[in-house]
Design an enzyme around this catalytic site. Structure first.
Site, PDB file in Angstrom:
ATOM      1  N   TYR A   7      -0.819  -1.191  10.413  1.00 21.85           N
ATOM      2  CA  TYR A   7      -1.226  -1.069   8.955  1.00 21.85           C
ATOM      3  C   TYR A   7       0.125  -0.701   8.160  1.00 21.85           C
ATOM      4  O   TYR A   7       0.803  -1.346   7.215  1.00 21.85           O
ATOM      5  CB  TYR A   7      -1.570  -0.988   8.555  1.00 21.85           C
ATOM      6  N   LYS A  64       3.470  -2.690   6.124  1.00 23.77           N
ATOM      7  CA  LYS A  64       3.503  -2.769   4.667  1.00 23.77           C
ATOM      8  C   LYS A  64       5.060  -2.046   4.389  1.00 23.77           C
ATOM      9  O   LYS A  64       5.498  -2.944   2.612  1.00 23.77           O
ATOM     10  CB  LYS A  64       2.198  -1.714   3.878  1.00 23.77           C
ATOM     11  N   VAL A 100      -9.936   0.752  -2.500  1.00 24.33           N
ATOM     12  CA  VAL A 100     -10.591   0.136  -3.616  1.00 24.33           C
ATOM     13  C   VAL A 100     -11.837   0.117  -2.603  1.00 24.33           C
ATOM     14  O   VAL A 100     -11.260  -0.190  -1.351  1.00 24.33           O
ATOM     15  CB  VAL A 100      -9.459  -0.978  -3.664  1.00 24.33           C
ATOM     16  N   SER A 145       1.153  -1.349  -0.123  1.00 29.26           N
ATOM     17  CA  SER A 145      -0.172  -0.200  -0.651  1.00 29.26           C
ATOM     18  C   SER A 145       0.975   1.276  -0.210  1.00 29.26           C
ATOM     19  O   SER A 145       2.097   1.320   0.896  1.00 29.26           O
ATOM     20  CB  SER A 145      -0.886   0.323   1.373  1.00 29.26           C
TER      21      SER A 145
END
Ligand SMILES: NC(=O)c1ccc[n+]([C@@H]2O[C@H](COP(=O)([O-])OP(=O)(O)OC[C@H]3O[C@@H](n4cnc5c(N)ncnc54)[C@H](OP(=O)(O)O)[C@@H]3O)[C@@H](O)[C@H]2O)c1
Length: 244
Positions: free
Chosen positions: A167, A171, A200, A144
């Site tokens: 998070y 990544k 998304v 990401s």
């Protein structure tokens, strides 16, 4: 009877969201797709949906946080398909969207790292012998832009208000795995890259996101089907390199 010329791909977290869209697109290209799912029920449902469209897909039980589950799944792939050409490390979690790093709990950090970084590493390690045997492999790590250190460090970033430290760090670690693995595999026909799908509309991305899962799948499918000699050790969004 298995067609020995047909490529085989494993997509983790392939039962919903972007992973499901990647599975559909790869299968539509004539690739046998193994839908990795940690729930057999959800995996079978996804398999049946794609089979109704005439696609060659198979559900495989796989929890990326469970080393035994990884070994069992890769053993089944070896026994039943005898090859693995493409691995898309797509499964991921974001469970700390309302926390800053000063309050981040050890448990949330550990759980996030296990799913988003350690799982992809262990699975890649388990799949590499099958790829090396055929000197062919494409590994796509679903990362990401939120894990880009350049983006994190930029005060002008569009994501400056986004928290999710576990998070984002997971990544960044995943991106580090991409670079290390790609450099160790240089000179082989195994290409390893990170992808950002954009923002998304999925359970994780929410319904305000501008991109459909199909649009979000595009860069990963492109990286999963790169020709020999294609890029390795890069980070891509909309098929273009982006900064780490
Ligand atoms: N959506 C976005 O805007 C966005 C942006 C950038 C990057 N990404 C990345 O894209 C990937 C897919 O995201 P998404 O939006 O499609 O998310 P999603 O709709 O929440 O789907 C996540 C998938 O990962 C699976 N999963 C979670 N933990 C797992 C585990 N331990 N073992 C196996 N599977 C597991 C889930 O399985 P269950 O159904 O069993 O929960 C589900 O299939 C993630 O890596 C995410 O970080 C998404």
């Amino acid at each position: 009877m298995q067609n020995l010329d047909k490529r085989v791909a494993l997509v983790t977290g392939g039962n919903r969201g972007i992973g499901f869209a990647i599975a559909r697109k790869l299968a539509a290209l004539g690739i046998t797709v193994l839908i990795g799912a940690r729930s057999r029920e959800q995996g079978v449902k996804a398999q049946e949906r794609l089979e109704r469209d005439g696609l060659d897909v198979h559900c495989i039980l796989l929890d990326v946080t469970d080393a035994l589950s990884i070994q069992t799944a890769v053993g089944r792939i070896k026994d039943n398909f005898r090859r693995l050409d493409i691995l898309v490390n797509n499964a991921g979690i974001m469970i700390d969207s309302k926390t800053g790093i000063a309050e981040l709990s050890v448990t949330i950090f550990q759980n996030t790292l296990e799913t988003n970084a350690l799982g992809p590493l262990l699975l890649s390690q388990a799949c590499l012998p099958l790829m090396k045997f055929n000197n062919y492999g494409r590994i796509v790590n679903m990362s990401s832009t939120l894990g880009s250190l350049t983006d994190i460090a930029s005060p002008d970033s569009l994501h400056a208000e986004v928290q999710s430290p576990a998070y984002r760090l997971s990544k960044a670690v995943l991106n580090g795995i991409t670079v290390l693995l790609a450099s160790e595999l240089r000179g082989t026909n195994i290409l390893v890259n990170s992808a950002c799908p954009g923002w998304v509309r999925t359970d994780m991305g929410g319904d305000q996101a501008p991109l459909s899962p199909e649009q979000g799948a595009d860069t990963s499918v492109w990286l999963a089907t790169l020709p020999d000699g294609g890029p390795s050790g890069g980070f891509f969004r909309e098929r273009q390199p982006i900064p780490w």
